[in-house]
Design a protein around this motif. Structure first.
Motif, PDB file in Angstrom:
ATOM      1  N   ARG A  33       0.828  -1.217   0.000  1.00 27.11           N
ATOM      2  CA  ARG A  33       0.000   0.000   0.000  1.00 27.11           C
ATOM      3  C   ARG A  33       0.854   1.255   0.000  1.00 27.11           C
ATOM      4  NH1 ARG A  33      -5.195  -1.834   0.868  1.00 27.11           N
ATOM      5  NH2 ARG A  33      -6.129   0.231   0.910  1.00 27.11           N
ATOM      6  N   VAL A  34       1.967   1.206   0.756  1.00 29.26           N
ATOM      7  CA  VAL A  34       2.809   2.402   0.857  1.00 29.26           C
ATOM      8  C   VAL A  34       3.714   2.543  -0.373  1.00 29.26           C
ATOM      9  CG1 VAL A  34       4.728   3.425   2.146  1.00 29.26           C
ATOM     10  CG2 VAL A  34       2.763   2.471   3.376  1.00 29.26           C
ATOM     11  N   LEU A  35       4.333   1.431  -0.782  1.00 26.27           N
ATOM     12  CA  LEU A  35       5.329   1.525  -1.861  1.00 26.27           C
ATOM     13  C   LEU A  35       4.689   1.572  -3.247  1.00 26.27           C
ATOM     14  CD1 LEU A  35       7.983  -1.034  -0.538  1.00 26.27           C
ATOM     15  CD2 LEU A  35       8.196   1.471  -0.596  1.00 26.27           C
ATOM     16  N   TYR A  36       3.620   0.806  -3.440  1.00 22.60           N
ATOM     17  CA  TYR A  36       3.006   0.717  -4.772  1.00 22.60           C
ATOM     18  C   TYR A  36       1.484   0.754  -4.695  1.00 22.60           C
ATOM     19  CZ  TYR A  36       7.677  -0.599  -6.322  1.00 22.60           C
ATOM     20  OH  TYR A  36       9.022  -0.596  -6.589  1.00 22.60           O
ATOM     21  N   PRO A  37       0.925   1.928  -4.403  1.00 23.01           N
ATOM     22  CA  PRO A  37      -0.542   2.034  -4.369  1.00 23.01           C
ATOM     23  C   PRO A  37      -1.187   1.535  -5.660  1.00 23.01           C
ATOM     24  CG  PRO A  37       0.474   4.089  -3.626  1.00 23.01           C
ATOM     25  CD  PRO A  37       1.585   3.212  -4.107  1.00 23.01           C
ATOM     26  N   VAL A  38      -0.490   1.655  -6.771  1.00 20.17           N
ATOM     27  CA  VAL A  38      -1.056   1.212  -8.048  1.00 20.17           C
ATOM     28  C   VAL A  38      -1.388  -0.278  -8.006  1.00 20.17           C
ATOM     29  CG1 VAL A  38       1.227   0.823  -9.110  1.00 20.17           C
ATOM     30  CG2 VAL A  38      -0.764   1.265 -10.569  1.00 20.17           C
ATOM     31  N   ILE A  39      -0.599  -1.047  -7.241  1.00 18.95           N
ATOM     32  CA  ILE A  39      -0.862  -2.487  -7.155  1.00 18.95           C
ATOM     33  C   ILE A  39      -2.075  -2.756  -6.266  1.00 18.95           C
ATOM     34  CG2 ILE A  39       0.051  -4.692  -6.305  1.00 18.95           C
ATOM     35  CD1 ILE A  39       2.819  -3.769  -7.176  1.00 18.95           C
ATOM     36  N   SER A  40      -2.106  -2.123  -5.089  1.00 15.59           N
ATOM     37  CA  SER A  40      -3.238  -2.399  -4.189  1.00 15.59           C
ATOM     38  C   SER A  40      -4.542  -1.867  -4.785  1.00 15.59           C
ATOM     39  CB  SER A  40      -2.979  -1.856  -2.791  1.00 15.59           C
ATOM     40  OG  SER A  40      -2.560  -0.530  -2.824  1.00 15.59           O
ATOM     41  N   GLU A  41      -4.473  -0.722  -5.475  1.00 14.83           N
ATOM     42  CA  GLU A  41      -5.700  -0.196  -6.090  1.00 14.83           C
ATOM     43  C   GLU A  41      -6.191  -1.122  -7.207  1.00 14.83           C
ATOM     44  OE1 GLU A  41      -5.107   3.886  -7.295  1.00 14.83           O
ATOM     45  OE2 GLU A  41      -4.477   4.473  -5.277  1.00 14.83           O
ATOM     46  N   ALA A  42      -5.266  -1.586  -8.042  1.00 15.83           N
ATOM     47  CA  ALA A  42      -5.661  -2.492  -9.130  1.00 15.83           C
ATOM     48  C   ALA A  42      -6.293  -3.761  -8.564  1.00 15.83           C
ATOM     49  CB  ALA A  42      -4.451  -2.836  -9.999  1.00 15.83           C
ATOM     50  N   LEU A  43      -5.726  -4.260  -7.477  1.00 15.46           N
ATOM     51  CA  LEU A  43      -6.266  -5.485  -6.882  1.00 15.46           C
ATOM     52  C   LEU A  43      -7.652  -5.247  -6.286  1.00 15.46           C
ATOM     53  CD1 LEU A  43      -3.026  -6.841  -5.175  1.00 15.46           C
ATOM     54  CD2 LEU A  43      -4.352  -8.024  -6.947  1.00 15.46           C
ATOM     55  N   GLU A  44      -7.799  -4.129  -5.570  1.00 18.32           N
ATOM     56  CA  GLU A  44      -9.085  -3.909  -4.899  1.00 18.32           C
ATOM     57  C   GLU A  44     -10.187  -3.487  -5.861  1.00 18.32           C
ATOM     58  OE1 GLU A  44      -8.444  -1.504  -1.389  1.00 18.32           O
ATOM     59  OE2 GLU A  44      -7.671  -3.249  -0.302  1.00 18.32           O
ATOM     60  N   LEU A  45      -9.809  -3.099  -7.069  1.00 14.37           N
ATOM     61  CA  LEU A  45     -10.833  -2.801  -8.083  1.00 14.37           C
ATOM     62  C   LEU A  45     -11.142  -4.039  -8.927  1.00 14.37           C
ATOM     63  CD1 LEU A  45      -9.584   0.754  -9.153  1.00 14.37           C
ATOM     64  CD2 LEU A  45     -11.702   0.236  -7.933  1.00 14.37           C
ATOM     65  N   SER A  46     -10.552  -5.172  -8.555  1.00 13.80           N
ATOM     66  CA  SER A  46     -10.771  -6.414  -9.304  1.00 13.80           C
ATOM     67  C   SER A  46     -11.818  -7.281  -8.610  1.00 13.80           C
ATOM     68  CB  SER A  46      -9.488  -7.253  -9.349  1.00 13.80           C
ATOM     69  OG  SER A  46      -8.425  -6.523  -9.890  1.00 13.80           O
ATOM     70  N   ALA A  47     -12.592  -7.988  -9.402  1.00 12.89           N
ATOM     71  CA  ALA A  47     -13.448  -9.083  -8.912  1.00 12.89           C
ATOM     72  C   ALA A  47     -14.279  -8.657  -7.706  1.00 12.89           C
ATOM     73  CB  ALA A  47     -12.594 -10.311  -8.595  1.00 12.89           C
ATOM     74  N   SER A  48     -14.433  -9.571  -6.743  1.00 10.87           N
ATOM     75  CA  SER A  48     -15.217  -9.297  -5.543  1.00 10.87           C
ATOM     76  C   SER A  48     -14.374  -9.676  -4.334  1.00 10.87           C
ATOM     77  CB  SER A  48     -16.484 -10.139  -5.545  1.00 10.87           C
ATOM     78  OG  SER A  48     -16.149 -11.514  -5.421  1.00 10.87           O
ATOM     79  N   ALA A  49     -14.852  -9.283  -3.146  1.00 10.67           N
ATOM     80  CA  ALA A  49     -14.116  -9.621  -1.926  1.00 10.67           C
ATOM     81  C   ALA A  49     -13.936 -11.136  -1.807  1.00 10.67           C
ATOM     82  CB  ALA A  49     -14.847  -9.072  -0.703  1.00 10.67           C
ATOM     83  N   GLN A  50     -14.982 -11.885  -2.157  1.00 10.32           N
ATOM     84  CA  GLN A  50     -14.890 -13.345  -2.066  1.00 10.32           C
ATOM     85  C   GLN A  50     -13.783 -13.877  -2.974  1.00 10.32           C
ATOM     86  OE1 GLN A  50     -17.717 -11.578  -2.228  1.00 10.32           O
ATOM     87  NE2 GLN A  50     -19.533 -12.763  -1.681  1.00 10.32           N
ATOM     88  N   LEU A  51     -13.810 -13.443  -4.240  1.00  8.89           N
ATOM     89  CA  LEU A  51     -12.836 -13.946  -5.207  1.00  8.89           C
ATOM     90  C   LEU A  51     -11.422 -13.513  -4.838  1.00  8.89           C
ATOM     91  CD1 LEU A  51     -14.936 -13.341  -8.425  1.00  8.89           C
ATOM     92  CD2 LEU A  51     -14.275 -15.561  -7.496  1.00  8.89           C
ATOM     93  N   ARG A  52     -11.292 -12.321  -4.291  1.00 11.19           N
ATOM     94  CA  ARG A  52      -9.956 -11.844  -3.900  1.00 11.19           C
ATOM     95  C   ARG A  52      -9.412 -12.624  -2.701  1.00 11.19           C
ATOM     96  NH1 ARG A  52     -12.521  -6.687  -4.878  1.00 11.19           N
ATOM     97  NH2 ARG A  52     -12.659  -6.265  -2.645  1.00 11.19           N
ATOM     98  N   ASN A  53     -10.295 -13.199  -1.896  1.00  6.23           N
ATOM     99  CA  ASN A  53      -9.846 -14.071  -0.809  1.00  6.23           C
ATOM    100  C   ASN A  53      -9.353 -15.411  -1.334  1.00  6.23           C
ATOM    101  OD1 ASN A  53     -10.328 -12.358   1.336  1.00  6.23           O
ATOM    102  ND2 ASN A  53     -12.412 -13.085   1.681  1.00  6.23           N
ATOM    103  N   MET A  54      -9.787 -15.779  -2.519  1.00 10.77           N
ATOM    104  CA  MET A  54      -9.457 -17.092  -3.070  1.00 10.77           C
ATOM    105  C   MET A  54      -8.290 -17.032  -4.060  1.00 10.77           C
ATOM    106  SD  MET A  54     -13.411 -18.198  -3.903  1.00 10.77           S
ATOM    107  CE  MET A  54     -13.087 -19.889  -4.403  1.00 10.77           C
TER     108      MET A  54
END
Lengths: 326, 216
Positions: free
Chosen positions: A83-104
């Motif tokens: 989150r601190v070093l590469y917000p672009v990565i965490s943002e891309a991930l959290e804008l993907s799929a759903s919470a369920q799918l991101r847990n899997m």
């Protein structure tokens, strides 16, 4: 779903043996199980690698980041260093799929995920990716969501991942382990454009395993972020997206890392846009003139012409969000 | 606390060994449909069918595996056709029909369950992969007759119409609250977006999650 044998492995050596024998690796399984049910995928053996020790995120010197292949999307997105070093990565991930799918779903599986082209998923349709030589139903079919960059007469489907766009922008390296040992592949060479062999999607050798994705260190301070444009506000694939990372020092842009999603057969790096920015001072006109290059070389299809303009505007907007105007 | 249940084996593909003599709603529907002449092939008693009857009727028995997992506090050991999803295991074998099959493709969230405390889509989870996993379904949320606060909140807020998505919404909401993504209605909406409600009860679903999160 076709019957398959199932084996669980506990170390990489065991995994490679099973993989070399033709076994198909399964991690999160969110794409694979879905496609197996549609009989698009028909593996005879599933090799469950979820127990392998590839679930760590480590920060190397100068802020390089190594994300283990089995780190879940949700874990990578929530990791404080990411989150601190590469917000672009965490943002891309959290804008993907759903919470369920991101847990899997895992990071390795995410970049391995297959296209959402409806003709690819429909076993009664012509698709060179699924059945080489059968043709491409999307080329003159309903192709609103399809690619405008990197296409061929054999395939026009997009790569659906968001985080892969961030990885492409940041010039990540994919760490692989195979029967012949370890190697690294630049992200740009890992995912393959369709050309005349759209069934070949990754530069993987038989039995090779993704062990990690490494993000190289970039000069600091680095600002970065991901913008995703889609038909509904959440839980939808991108029509267009932009991953932007900028290093600005002394009021001048020294480094720029930019890629686009939803528009290419692979995550689409934008070196021409990057070049326009280097050595310049952030300004509204700079964002506009650089983003004007974003769709260079685009080949629109009947139903996705809107993506050409939408891509430029997406990149321009994200440059403004990340870079500001001072 | 976990109760040990004896091992159950894969039931015969055309399974007719209903253990309970009282017909459940499911067996009643299946039976009356069969009587109505619609279902002619074997395998109508959905409560016991694990394998696809068509494919299982082939001479070769499809590969199966043994797996032990805990479901709502009860340890279960079963041998399942490798193709069985957790959702089918719950619904067709354990008769836990709270988790719903909407899209069966990970796109609607009606099958949401907690696996080791985290929300997952049961339809995309192969049961054979769940060795030693702890699964909680909507049936496992209440404490005896005492509803889970989020179940009560769904009633208080009138957060459903047809109710089909509701078990998935509630389990997903429990996960969402646990994750702490409940700081605003917008945040709840975003982090609950994996659960589709075709009746459009979203406003009230968000209120139910807010109500429950606020009590903690």
């Amino acid at each position: 779903m076709h019957p398959f044998t199932y084996t669980r492995v506990s170390d990489t050596r065991e995994a490679l043996n099973a993989g070399r024998g033709g076994g198909r690796y399964i991690a999160g399984g969110t794409t694979l199980v879905d496609l197996m049910r549609e009989t698009v995928e028909q593996p005879e053996t599933l090799v469950d690698i979820s127990g392998l020790p590839l679930r760590e995120i480590t920060v190397a010197e100068h802020g390089a980041l190594r994300i283990g292949a089995l780190v879940r999307m949700a874990e990578a997105a929530a990791h404080p260093k990411v989150r601190v070093l590469y917000p672009v990565i965490s943002e891309a991930l959290e804008l993907s799929a759903s919470a369920q799918l991101r847990n899997m779903a895992t990071i390795g599986g995410n970049i391995m995920q297959r296209t959402r082209c409806t003709y690819f998923r429909d076993v009664t349709a012509d698709c060179n990716k699924r059945e080489p030589g059968s043709g491409c139903a999307a080329l003159h079919g309903f192709n609103r969501s399809h690619a405008i960059l990197g296409t061929s007469d054999h395939c026009v489907s997009t790569h659906p991942s968001d985080v892969a766009v961030a990885f492409a922008a940041l010039e990540a390296r994919v760490h692989l382990l195979g029967p012949d040992g370890e190697r690294q592949v630049p992200f740009a060479d890992f995912l393959l454009r369709p050309g005349s062999t759209p069934d070949r999607e990754q530069a993987l050798r038989r039995g090779e395993l993704i062990t990690a994705v490494e993000i190289p260190a970039l000069p600091r301070p680095l600002k970065s972020g991901y913008l995703k444009v889609r038909d509904r506000q959440s839980y939808e694939f991108a029509l267009t997206s932009a991953a932007v990372a900028l290093h600005v020092r002394g009021g001048v842009i020294r480094e720029a890392r930019i890629a686009a999603g939803g528009v290419g057969t692979v995550p689409w790096k934008l070196p021409e846009v990057e070049q326009q920015l280097i050595g310049e001072r952030p300004s509204e006109s700079l964002w506009a003139s650089a983003a004007a290059k974003a769709a260079d070389g685009a080949r629109a299809l009947q139903h996705n012409r809107f993506k050409v303009e939408l891509l430029k505007r997406t990149v321009e907007r994200q440059l403004r969000i990340v870079g500001g105007t001072k | 606390m976990s109760t040990e249940l004896p091992e159950s084996a894969v039931p015969p593909p055309t399974g007719a060994d209903e253990s309970s003599s009282a017909p459940s709603r499911r067996t009643f529907i299946a039976t009356s449909t069969a009587v109505g002449g619609v279902v002619v092939a074997g395998g109508v008693f959905a409560g016991t069918v694990l394998a696809d009857p068509e494919e299982a009727s082939a001479a070769e028995k499809p590969p199966s595996s043994r797996v032990s997992l805990t479901v709502n506090g009860t340890r279960r050991t079963v041998t399942v056709d490798n193709r069985t999803s957790l959702l089918d295991l719950l619904r067709e074998h354990f008769e836990l029909t709270g988790s719903k099959k909407g899209c069966n493709a990970g796109a609607c969230g009606a099958c949401t369950v907690l696996i080791d405390g985290q929300r997952h889509n049961a339809c995309l989870t192969l049961a054979v992969r769940l060795e030693d996993a702890e699964v909680t379904t909507v049936e496992g949320l209440a404490d005896g007759d005492q509803l889970h606060p989020l179940q009560q909140a769904f009633i208080d807020q009138d957060a459903f119409q047809c109710g089909y998505c509701t078990p998935g919404q509630i389990v997903s909401g429990v996960g969402c609250i646990k994750e702490g993504h409940t700081n605003s209605p917008e945040e709840i909406r975003e982090w609950m977006s994996g659960n589709i409600c075709r009746c459009g009860c979203y406003v009230k679903i968000v209120r139910a999650v807010e109500q429950t999160a606020g009590r903690k």
